[in-house]
Design an enzyme around this catalytic site. Structure first.
Site, PDB file in Angstrom:
ATOM      1  N   SER A 546      44.192  50.577  21.878  1.00 16.30           N
ATOM      2  CA  SER A 546      44.285  51.765  23.120  1.00 16.30           C
ATOM      3  C   SER A 546      45.795  51.653  24.077  1.00 16.30           C
ATOM      4  O   SER A 546      45.421  50.298  24.490  1.00 16.30           O
ATOM      5  CB  SER A 546      42.906  52.353  23.290  1.00 16.30           C
ATOM      6  OG  SER A 546      43.536  53.446  24.566  1.00 16.30           O
ATOM      7  N   TYR A 559      35.159  52.489  28.406  1.00 11.66           N
ATOM      8  CA  TYR A 559      36.332  52.254  27.308  1.00 11.66           C
ATOM      9  C   TYR A 559      37.438  51.252  27.305  1.00 11.66           C
ATOM     10  O   TYR A 559      37.226  50.349  26.228  1.00 11.66           O
ATOM     11  CB  TYR A 559      36.410  54.862  26.984  1.00 11.66           C
ATOM     12  CG  TYR A 559      37.666  54.070  25.629  1.00 11.66           C
ATOM     13  CD1 TYR A 559      36.902  54.172  24.668  1.00 11.66           C
ATOM     14  CD2 TYR A 559      39.449  54.344  26.503  1.00 11.66           C
ATOM     15  CE1 TYR A 559      37.842  55.049  23.330  1.00 11.66           C
ATOM     16  CE2 TYR A 559      39.692  54.676  25.376  1.00 11.66           C
ATOM     17  CZ  TYR A 559      39.309  54.707  24.258  1.00 11.66           C
ATOM     18  OH  TYR A 559      40.231  55.318  23.016  1.00 11.66           O
TER      19      TYR A 559
END
Length: 669
Positions: A546, A559
């Site tokens: 990500s 996350y």
């Protein structure tokens, strides 16, 4: 034509009648020639390739009978009969439809309105029996004639035409070493005659065959229990695939059907296996003979692996000697010396091919061959065509030309991919893209229904897996091995997201986030690497990380930290696995809202609240903060996976590719 296609579908739907893509059917009728307005006699016949069970009008060749019959006058003889295949093009009517097959002469020269040529196991059993001619007479009387072995071609068509003319009571014939041909004045009569020959042969073998044609069961060679043999098959398959891919990478197929297991448990299987198959359709896929492991089923796995490696060396030497014995100056080059069929007593059969269908069909054909051997041995002695004749067909220039006409393989052909989180969002898009580019795809997801739906849409294999479980991950990789022979390409995509401020993030939130993505990616990569190293074919591991792996944003500690963990796994594994030609790379997406499983499960609402925008506008919000001002879709991430794995970046490892439409703060430094 409708009657012809209906007959083809009926006959092709039952594999007792003919093997996949084997045999052909034809019909003759009068039609109006649009160029002259005159009536013209035509023949519709299944063209080269295709399968009877799914034959369509586009798969038929259409020829003028007057021109086809005229070829007899220019036929140069059996030594030059291959030249006649090109002559069929001058007999085509209009566009002609599909390319005419080598069997066109058989259909066109036989004086019957409808003709079937089929490869039934029962018929080939009679055709390969040592006393096949006498058996044919005993079983059928004067209703079926015997045709001695002759390679398919123009001369065989002349032979069958002459035999029909000389045997007015005959409804068809048995072709020595090959199959059957039947005829009729109507489509229904032709179909009935084909089925009469097949069923009569079946009945004779059932009533007169000895009960154990393959001999008694040998102690230690009995089938292992199902769970044990499938576990052993999964453990063996990567090694077998490596051996079968020595000359070119192959896809595998595993079969543990009762026919295979029974054959391998019997005393006569070593003698019969080396004789190989006989029907040309069969050994063109199975090769001249299989590789047979000669150890009991209960042998230690390491012993089996060592033995099959030694047998493989012998097999390659024997195949090269077979080629040298029969090759002439104008023979095509040897295509490869690896086995297409590997038989392991107690476990089953491993078949190989350039794609999943070819591997599966090779296995089906060897089951056909086992059935043929059983039938022939039950009433006589199995006697396939001579080795020299097998070579003439295997290295036939017409077969070589057919191979040259095949389309170029897709970029990921012969690659086996496993995509975690493949049931939705980015994983689903990646699975679709990899399958479209030729890969065999295992769709792994904790949602069994989603995995099954995606796999069904792309012709892949679904696997239900919780990536946090060592046992479940090992089972998923084993399922990939059982389905295709191993694994070459891993996409670590499974994920979830917890969007909370630091003070609201619980230890359970942290653990759950890291268990799925950091631990899950590690477990999948580790198990896949075991297989890739065993295969020795290189490989690719791709992490869907990500932008958050390098960009610090608010309310996202769990996350973003686990994405940073994944990103560093890429670097660590790239350094460690490079020695095995396993490349490890990452992709850093951002703002993939549309179609995303993570965003639809609550993450979108949470991020929208953080940024103060309506949830339905979140994709637009992410797009406007990028340099390109465009929204990122799952397909864009799939494009990056393809770019990393399809070959153009063959010397790239340890790389992270941003797929974020341009986020300057996330530029890699």
């Amino acid at each position: 034509m409708e009657e012809l296609l209906a007959r083809a579908h009926t006959l092709g739907a039952d594999r007792r009648n003919t093997n996949y893509a084997g045999g052909n059917v034809s019909a003759k009728a009068t039609a109006t020639d649009p160029a002259t307005g005159d009536e013209v006699d035509l023949m519709w016949v299944k063209g080269s390739g295709g399968d009877l069970g799914t034959l369509t009008a586009a798969g038929l060749a259409v020829l003028r009978l007057d021109r086809l019959h005229a070829l007899v006058n220019v036929y140069p003889g059996a030594d030059r009969e291959d030249e006649m295949v090109a002559a069929f093009d001058y007999c085509l009517h209009g566009h002609g439809g599909a390319a005419p097959s080598i069997d066109t002469a058989m259909h066109g020269l036989v004086d019957a309105s409808h003709v079937d040529h089929l490869h039934p196991d029962s018929g080939i059993a009679v055709a390969t029996a040592a006393d096949g001619e006498d058996l044919t007479r005993k079983i059928f009387g004067d209703r079926v004639a015997w045709v001695p072995w002759r390679r398919p071609g123009f001369q065989l068509g002349l032979d069958i035409a002459a035999i029909k003319a000389g045997n007015p009571a005959a409804i068809g014939c048995v072709l020595g070493g090959h199959g059957i041909t039947a005829w009729g004045s109507t489509s229904a009569e032709c179909e009935a005659n084909s089925l009469e020959i097949i069923r009569t042969a079946e009945q004779y073998l059932a009533e007169h065959g000895k009960p154990e044609p393959f001999g008694p069961v040998v102690e230690g060679f009995e089938p292992l229990p199902e769970e044990d043999r499938r576990a052993r098959a999964a453990a063996l398959f990567p090694t077998l695939r490596r051996l079968a891919s020595t000359d070119s990478r192959q896809i595998g197929h595993f079969t543990d059907s009762p026919e295979v297991l029974d054959f391998l448990s019997r005393s006569e299987h070593p003698r019969l296996a080396v004789l190989g198959t006989s029907c040309p359709d069969h050994f063109l896929r199975t090769k001249v003979a299989p590789l047979v492991v000669d150890l009991p089923a209960v042998s230690p796995l390491d012993d089996v692996i060592a033995r099959v490696s030694a047998l493989h060396e012998t097999y390659r030497a024997d195949y090269a000697a077979y080629y040298s014995r029969h090759a002439t100056a104008d023979s095509p080059p040897m295509r490869g010396a690896d086995p297409a069929i590997i038989l392991v007593p107690g476990v089953g059969m491993f078949s190989f091919g350039r794609d999943k269908q070819t591997a599966r069909v090779a296995g089906e054909f060897y089951v056909n061959a086992i059935n043929v051997m059983r039938g022939a041995e039950s009433v006589s002695r199995y006697t396939p065509i001579d080795e020299s004749e097998k070579f003439r067909i295997e290295y036939w220039e017409l077969e070589e030309a057919k191979l040259r006409r095949m389309p170029a393989p897709k970029p990921l052909a012969t690659r086996i991919a496993l995509v975690t989180g493949g049931g939705s969002g980015i994983g689903k898009a990646i699975a679709h893209r990899l399958a479209a580019e030729g890969a065999c795809v295992v769709v792994a997801d904790r949602d069994a229904q989603s995995a099954a739906e995606v796999a069904s849409a792309i012709g892949g294999t679904p696997v239900t897996v919780d990536v946090t479980s060592e046992e479940a991950v090992a089972e998923a990789i084993a399922e990939a091995c059982l389905a295709y022979g191993g694994v070459d390409l891993i996409v670590n995509n499974a994920g979830l997201s917890v969007s909370k401020p630091l003070l609201e993030t619980t230890a359970a939130d942290w653990d759950r986030q890291h268990d799925v993505m950091a631990r899950g990616s590690f477990l999948v990569s580790r198990e896949a690497a075991r297989v890739m190293i065993t295969q020795d074919l290189g490989g690719d591991i791709v992490y869907i990380a990500s932008k958050n792996a390098v960009f610090a944003g608010p309310n996202n500690i769990a996350y973003s930290a686990t994405k940073a963990d994944q990103a560093h796994q890429v670097r660590l594994l790239a350094a460690e696995l490079g020695a095995y030609r396993i490349r490890v790379n990452g992709i850093n997406p951002d703002g993939v809202v549309r179609g995303s499983g993570i965003f639809s499960s609550g993450w979108g609402a949470q991020r929208a609240e953080v940024y103060g925008v309506p949830e339905e506008k979140l994709g637009e919000f992410y797009a406007q903060r990028t340099l390109l001002k465009t929204e990122v879709l799952p397909e864009h991430v799939a494009n990056a996976v393809f770019a990393l794995t399809a070959g153009d970046l063959s010397h790239t490892t340890g790389l992270h590719i941003p797929v974020d439409a341009g986020v300057a703060a996330a530029f890699l430094r």
